[in-house]
Design an enzyme around this catalytic site. Structure first.
Site, short mmCIF file in Angstrom:
data_model
loop_
_atom_site.label_atom_id
_atom_site.label_comp_id
_atom_site.label_asym_id
_atom_site.label_seq_id
_atom_site.Cartn_x
_atom_site.Cartn_y
_atom_site.Cartn_z
N HIS A 250 -12.64 3.52 0.03
CA HIS A 250 -12.65 2.46 1.07
C HIS A 250 -13.40 1.22 0.56
O HIS A 250 -13.94 0.45 1.36
CB HIS A 250 -13.38 2.91 2.36
CG HIS A 250 -12.73 4.03 3.11
ND1 HIS A 250 -13.46 5.05 3.67
CD2 HIS A 250 -11.44 4.28 3.42
CE1 HIS A 250 -12.65 5.90 4.29
NE2 HIS A 250 -11.41 5.45 4.15
N ASN B 146 0.88 -1.18 0.00
CA ASN B 146 0.00 0.00 0.00
C ASN B 146 0.91 1.23 0.00
O ASN B 146 1.46 1.61 1.02
CB ASN B 146 -0.88 -0.04 1.25
CG ASN B 146 -1.81 1.16 1.34
OD1 ASN B 146 -1.74 2.07 0.52
ND2 ASN B 146 -2.67 1.15 2.34
N ILE C 202 -12.45 4.03 14.61
CA ILE C 202 -13.48 4.53 15.54
C ILE C 202 -14.62 3.51 15.65
O ILE C 202 -15.07 3.19 16.76
CB ILE C 202 -14.03 5.89 15.03
CG1 ILE C 202 -12.88 6.91 14.92
CG2 ILE C 202 -15.13 6.41 15.93
CD1 ILE C 202 -13.17 8.08 14.00
N GLY C 203 -15.06 2.99 14.52
CA GLY C 203 -16.17 2.04 14.51
C GLY C 203 -15.87 0.81 15.35
O GLY C 203 -16.76 0.26 16.01
N GLY D 170 -13.09 5.68 10.36
CA GLY D 170 -11.68 5.81 10.75
C GLY D 170 -11.32 7.28 10.64
O GLY D 170 -12.21 8.14 10.62
N ARG E 224 -11.18 16.17 7.64
CA ARG E 224 -11.94 16.59 6.45
C ARG E 224 -13.34 17.02 6.86
O ARG E 224 -13.96 16.41 7.74
CB ARG E 224 -12.05 15.45 5.45
CG ARG E 224 -10.73 15.02 4.85
CD ARG E 224 -10.97 13.97 3.76
NE ARG E 224 -9.76 13.25 3.46
CZ ARG E 224 -9.64 11.92 3.47
NH1 ARG E 224 -10.70 11.17 3.73
NH2 ARG E 224 -8.50 11.36 3.20
N GLU F 33 -8.21 -4.77 5.39
CA GLU F 33 -8.03 -4.47 3.97
C GLU F 33 -6.89 -5.27 3.36
O GLU F 33 -6.95 -5.67 2.20
CB GLU F 33 -7.82 -2.96 3.79
CG GLU F 33 -9.12 -2.20 3.98
CD GLU F 33 -8.94 -0.70 4.14
OE1 GLU F 33 -8.58 -0.27 5.24
OE2 GLU F 33 -9.18 0.02 3.17
N ASP G 162 -8.10 12.82 16.79
CA ASP G 162 -8.15 11.46 17.35
C ASP G 162 -9.24 11.37 18.43
O ASP G 162 -9.24 12.15 19.38
CB ASP G 162 -6.78 11.11 17.95
CG ASP G 162 -6.67 9.64 18.28
OD1 ASP G 162 -7.54 9.13 19.01
OD2 ASP G 162 -5.74 8.98 17.80
P1 AMP Z 1 -8.17 4.31 11.04
O1 AMP Z 1 -8.08 5.45 10.07
O2 AMP Z 1 -9.21 3.29 10.69
O3 AMP Z 1 -6.83 3.71 11.35
O4 AMP Z 1 -8.68 4.95 12.43
C1 AMP Z 1 -7.86 5.80 13.19
C2 AMP Z 1 -8.73 6.54 14.20
O5 AMP Z 1 -9.43 5.60 15.05
C3 AMP Z 1 -7.95 7.41 15.17
O6 AMP Z 1 -7.67 8.67 14.63
C4 AMP Z 1 -8.92 7.51 16.34
O7 AMP Z 1 -9.81 8.59 16.13
C5 AMP Z 1 -9.71 6.21 16.29
N1 AMP Z 1 -9.33 5.30 17.37
C6 AMP Z 1 -8.36 4.36 17.36
N2 AMP Z 1 -8.31 3.70 18.55
C7 AMP Z 1 -9.29 4.23 19.33
C8 AMP Z 1 -9.76 3.98 20.65
N3 AMP Z 1 -9.21 3.03 21.43
N4 AMP Z 1 -10.79 4.72 21.12
C9 AMP Z 1 -11.36 5.68 20.35
N5 AMP Z 1 -10.96 5.95 19.07
C10 AMP Z 1 -9.95 5.24 18.57
#
Ligand code: AMP
Length: 396
Positions: free
Chosen positions: A179, A7, A331-332, A209, A240, A383, A282
């Protein structure tokens, strides 16, 4: 069969070596700051991460370093490169040319290059990675897996903007969605997990995310998704803005003395929950801020969750109902608070949250109560595994 999943970003490269028979990750890592001061992270399964800072002027050296690490005498995951049977590349934009993954050959590379305009930051980087791999492993078959492909089944009414049609004819301005590898993987997986017949199913996938998007999947096929020509449309994201009144662009440009590039920079990099909270993109920081009484952190979480709930409502309309809703991505998968807030808007669908189950994170799990009319579940996305599976399906 061993598949190397690559990637490539403009100055980074993530990789995983996956045994496709066992679906085990043999080694993984990333190269960062390629062309600047380069660092290589490498981790063989079961061992600690190693971080080194070798010279990495271009993606070609970065990929050579990854191959050296994978075949290293001491911590290598394989003996030599003959054990890499195929390479799967993530490609961001396939335009209207690619509705599925495809074997990489010269014709395909030309078609991807023609989509560069649509993803000027990503596609050229993906092509550099592909060309570097071609040079270093000329006889290994390679597959391109597109972020946009899964969404190519969207009907015209979902992908056309209310703009002069000639922009679609001349420049292919339309909604594409991103995505897609994750939406495809998660929609299939939730159907399996819940023992549903995917060919007779209405599924909504919320990929939340740092970049976030939602899709409506009817009988296994995407019929709508929240990102558009670019990943800026749709949900409020980490940095964004998602959907806004387009007239804001002119208003802010005049007030702040910005040109188009300046406004785009604000919408892509300084907006979203970061922009609202003034604290962070975050959700861990936002929750901490909210618990400490920071009202803007709370507002950011509320705005984010409300937008997700509104999109789910519109996709229930698009699907004329819904059987299951999946929460995935950073986040999900990991933020019970956001899931709880989103589900709190969905009582009209006969959904009740199982609070105890919702306290979990990062594993396949139903979080709606048994009597809920619609099942809601956490489904971790993967992914890289999805890319490895697509690659094997095409090269076998
Ligand atoms: P991704 O782009 O899928 O890697 O998601 C990254 C984002 O997930 C981070 O910027 C956080 O906002 C969220 N995240 C990751 N771990 C946690 C957690 N333990 N609790 C809440 N949000 C999280």
């Amino acid at each position: 069969m061993n598949v190397l999943v690559i990637n490539c970003g403009s100055s980074s490269l993530k990789y995983q070596l996956i045994n496709s028979d066992t679906e085990e990750v043999l080694a993984k890592g990333l190269c960062e700051r390629i062309g600047i001061d380069g660092s290589l992270t490498y981790q063989k399964a079961g061992l600690d991460k190693e971080v080194t800072t070798p010279a990495m002027p271009t993606h070609k050296e970065a990929i050579q370093l990854v191959l050296d690490a994978l075949t290293n005498d001491k911590t290598g995951a394989i003996k030599d490169l003959s054990e890499v049977d195929a390479v799967g590349h993530r490609i961001v934009h396939g335009g209207e040319k690619f509705a599925s993954s495809a074997i990489i050959d010269d014709e395909m590379l030309k078609a991807v290059e023609e989509c560069n305009d649509l993803a000027p930051l990503h596609n050229p980087a993906n092509l550099i990675g592909i060309n570097a791999c071609k040079e270093l492993m000329p006889n290994v078959p390679m597959v391109g897996v597109f972020d946009t492909a899964f969404h190519q089944t969207m009907p015209e009414k979902a992908y056309l903007y209310g703009l002069p049609y000639e922009y679609y004819e001349k420049y292919k301005v339309r909604r594409y969605g991103f995505h897609g590898t994750s939406h495809s993987f998660v929609s299939k997986h939730i159907a399996e997990f819940l023992n549903m017949d995917i060919n007779n199913s209405k599924i909504i996938v919320a990929h939340l995310g740092n970049g976030a998007s939602i899709s409506a999947v009817l009988n296994g096929k995407c019929i709508d998704t929240s990102m558009g020509l670019t990943p800026l449309e749709g949900l409020v994201m980490g940095t964004r803005s998602g959907d806004i009144d387009p007239a804001i662009m002119e208003f802010i440009a005049n007030k702040e003395g910005l040109d188009i590039a300046g406004v785009m920079n604000v919408l892509n990099k300084k907006s979203g929950v970061q922009g609202i909270s003034k604290v962070s993109s975050d959700f861990r920081d936002l929750e901490e801020g909210m618990n400490d009484g920071n009202k803007l952190c709370e507002a950011a979480i509320e705005v984010f969750s409300y937008r997700v709930a509104k999109y789910i409502g519109s996709y229930v309309a698009a699907l004329n109902g819904v059987d299951a809703i999946a929460f995935t991505a950073g986040i999900g998968e990991n933020a019970p608070l956001v899931r709880k807030k989103v589900v709190s808007y969905l009582g009209y669908l006969g959904i009740t949250l199982d609070e105890e189950a919702n306290g979990n994170r990062g594993k396949d799990l139903v979080i709606s109560t048994p009597d809920s009319k619609v099942k809601v579940a956490i489904i971790p996305t993967n992914e890289e595994l999805a890319i490895a599976r697509e690659t094997v399906a095409l090269v076998k």
